[in-house]
Enzyme design. Structure first.
Site, PDB file in Angstrom:
ATOM      1  N   CYS A   1       0.823  -1.206   0.000  1.00  0.00           N
ATOM      2  CA  CYS A   1       0.000   0.000   0.000  1.00  0.00           C
ATOM      3  C   CYS A   1       0.865   1.267   0.000  1.00  0.00           C
ATOM      4  O   CYS A   1       1.413   1.637  -1.017  1.00  0.00           O
ATOM      5  CB  CYS A   1      -0.979  -0.034   1.174  1.00  0.00           C
ATOM      6  SG  CYS A   1      -2.357   1.116   0.987  1.00  0.00           S
TER       7      CYS A   1
ATOM      8  N   HIS B   1      -4.035  -4.929   0.173  1.00  0.00           N
ATOM      9  CA  HIS B   1      -3.648  -5.468   1.480  1.00  0.00           C
ATOM     10  C   HIS B   1      -3.785  -6.983   1.462  1.00  0.00           C
ATOM     11  O   HIS B   1      -4.892  -7.510   1.569  1.00  0.00           O
ATOM     12  CB  HIS B   1      -4.542  -4.887   2.586  1.00  0.00           C
ATOM     13  CG  HIS B   1      -4.308  -3.444   2.864  1.00  0.00           C
ATOM     14  ND1 HIS B   1      -4.122  -2.944   4.137  1.00  0.00           N
ATOM     15  CD2 HIS B   1      -4.220  -2.378   2.038  1.00  0.00           C
ATOM     16  CE1 HIS B   1      -3.930  -1.629   4.073  1.00  0.00           C
ATOM     17  NE2 HIS B   1      -3.992  -1.275   2.810  1.00  0.00           N
TER      18      HIS B   1
ATOM     19  N   GLU C   1      -2.864  -9.208   3.670  1.00  0.00           N
ATOM     20  CA  GLU C   1      -2.807  -9.896   4.962  1.00  0.00           C
ATOM     21  C   GLU C   1      -4.166 -10.393   5.435  1.00  0.00           C
ATOM     22  O   GLU C   1      -4.283 -10.998   6.499  1.00  0.00           O
ATOM     23  CB  GLU C   1      -2.192  -8.979   6.030  1.00  0.00           C
ATOM     24  CG  GLU C   1      -3.049  -7.811   6.473  1.00  0.00           C
ATOM     25  CD  GLU C   1      -3.120  -6.713   5.445  1.00  0.00           C
ATOM     26  OE1 GLU C   1      -4.139  -5.998   5.406  1.00  0.00           O
ATOM     27  OE2 GLU C   1      -2.154  -6.557   4.670  1.00  0.00           O
TER      28      GLU C   1
END
Length: 390
Positions: free
Chosen positions: A270, A365, A367
């Site tokens: 990001c 993102h 994760e």
């Protein structure tokens, strides 16, 4: 009974509603998130610092909050806008109600407004500054229907700080280094690799993802110098997500160039993706209304697969999508760069891959906090790159 409240936009548009969360006033850049759930992860994501988040899904709060899903130890959003707040949590995991959680963290909100209409307005006009004002926080003698009060509030909104040019990573970063040891099946074992993660607004789940692959992750503050970073002798360096304008992050960009010069494997997410772009000599620009939510389709150009991903960014890297380009900075110093991922909604650059040095990044993102798990393999790619270089 809830008191009246106003959502006031920079362009003079006013949406009347009811106070929700803490009663008071707040200002920030107003953005919208298309996620239907994962609101606790969203509100605790440091990338949302100084932003008022409009949740486009009409019903928010039904799963409550718990002690596991926070991505930091506080709520970072400047304010929250919802249409229909849940009366009570109905999840077996809930340990509290969302509104109580926002009150505890001093977050001003508004409910009973048409969040779809607000979203359409922002898509047409672009994101802008805004403010939420509970009736009890209005100027003395004014009420929510008073044009005089509204004019004053519009002035307060326009006087608030803009996101363009803002340096915010230093505000949200950890004050001191800390270490996340290998987890899961690697717990108690010697680290597979040692990674230094520069905290520009890092989410809890990110170092955990690396630790679950056997990495020892040393998370360091934004103000860490290149020499301090190199002293830790990392096998790889990671730059996290975070808030603000990447053009204002001059310290981080110079530190990253030092990492690239040392040929240390690099991975960014990001904000880290935008900083890699700028370190390589490319520009960044502000998107009209950004990407936020947990349902954004991205094409991995190397595999040809489409992944549904979580996003939270208002800036993007500016470089040609269709062919590898020599990095402008340093007259060939960093070699060629290719666009690895593309957003399928609007063609925005969603990832970079350096072809001549060990560095890559993604704008989304991976994760899975909050969001799908499609991109988690990106962490495996980083570990593999470190091993190949080592």
């Amino acid at each position: 009974m809830r008191e009246q409240a106003l959502l006031v936009l920079e362009d003079g548009t006013v949406f009347p509603g009811l106070a929700w969360g803490k009663r008071g006033r707040t200002t920030g850049e107003i953005v919208f998130s298309t996620a239907m759930t994962g609101y606790q992860e969203t509100f605790t994501d440091p990338s949302y610092h100084q932003q008022i988040v409009v949740m486009t899904a009409p019903h928010i709060g039904n799963t409550g909050v718990n002690d596991e899903d926070g991505e930091s130890d506080r709520v970072w959003t400047a304010g929250v806008v919802v249409r229909d707040p849940a009366r009570r949590a109905s999840s077996w995991r809930a340990t509290g109600e969302l509104e109580d959680y926002l009150i505890e963290h001093d977050v001003v909100g508004i409910c009973e407004v048409d969040t779809r209409a607000i979203t359409r307005h922002l898509r047409d006009r672009g994101v802008m500054k805004a403010g939420i004002f509970s009736a009890s926080a209005l100027p003395a003698g004014a009420d929510t229907g008073s044009q005089q009060a509204r004019d004053i509030l519009i002035g307060l909104v326009n006087d608030s700080p803009a996101m363009a040019g803002a340096e915010l990573a230093s505000v949200v970063s950890t004050p001191a280094p800390y270490v996340v040891e290998p987890r899961g099946k690697f717990e108690g074992q010697d680290p597979v690799v040692k990674i230094v993660a520069v905290d520009l607004g890092i989410k809890n789940r990110t170092p955990w993802q690396l630790a679950e692959r056997g990495a020892q992750v040393t998370v360091v503050p934004q103000a860490t110098t290149l020499q301090e970073l190199l002293t830790l002798e990392p096998d790889g360096v990671f730059f996290s997500n975070g808030p603000g304008d990447p053009a204002a992050a001059t310290h981080e960009i110079e530190m990253l160039r030092g990492v690239l010069d040392a040929k240390i494997p690099f991975f960014g997410i990001c904000f880290g993706n935008q900083l890699l772009g700028r370190a390589l000599g490319f520009g960044t620009y502000k998107l009209e209304y950004g990407h936020r939510g947990a349902n954004q389709p991205v094409l991995d150009r190397e595999t040809g697969k489409v992944e549904i991903t979580a996003h939270n960014h208002g800036f993007a890297v500016d470089l040609p999508v269709d062919e590898a380009t020599e990095a402008p900075y340093g007259e060939g110093r960093y070699g060629r760069v290719a666009v690895s991922h593309v957003g399928l909604n609007d063609g925005v650059v969603e990832g970079l891959r350096c072809l001549d040095i060990p560095a890559f990044s993604v704008q989304f993102h991976p994760e899975a906090a909050a969001g799908p798990h499609d991109g988690e393999h990106i962490f495996d790619r980083f570990i593999t790159m470190i091993k190949e270089v080592g």
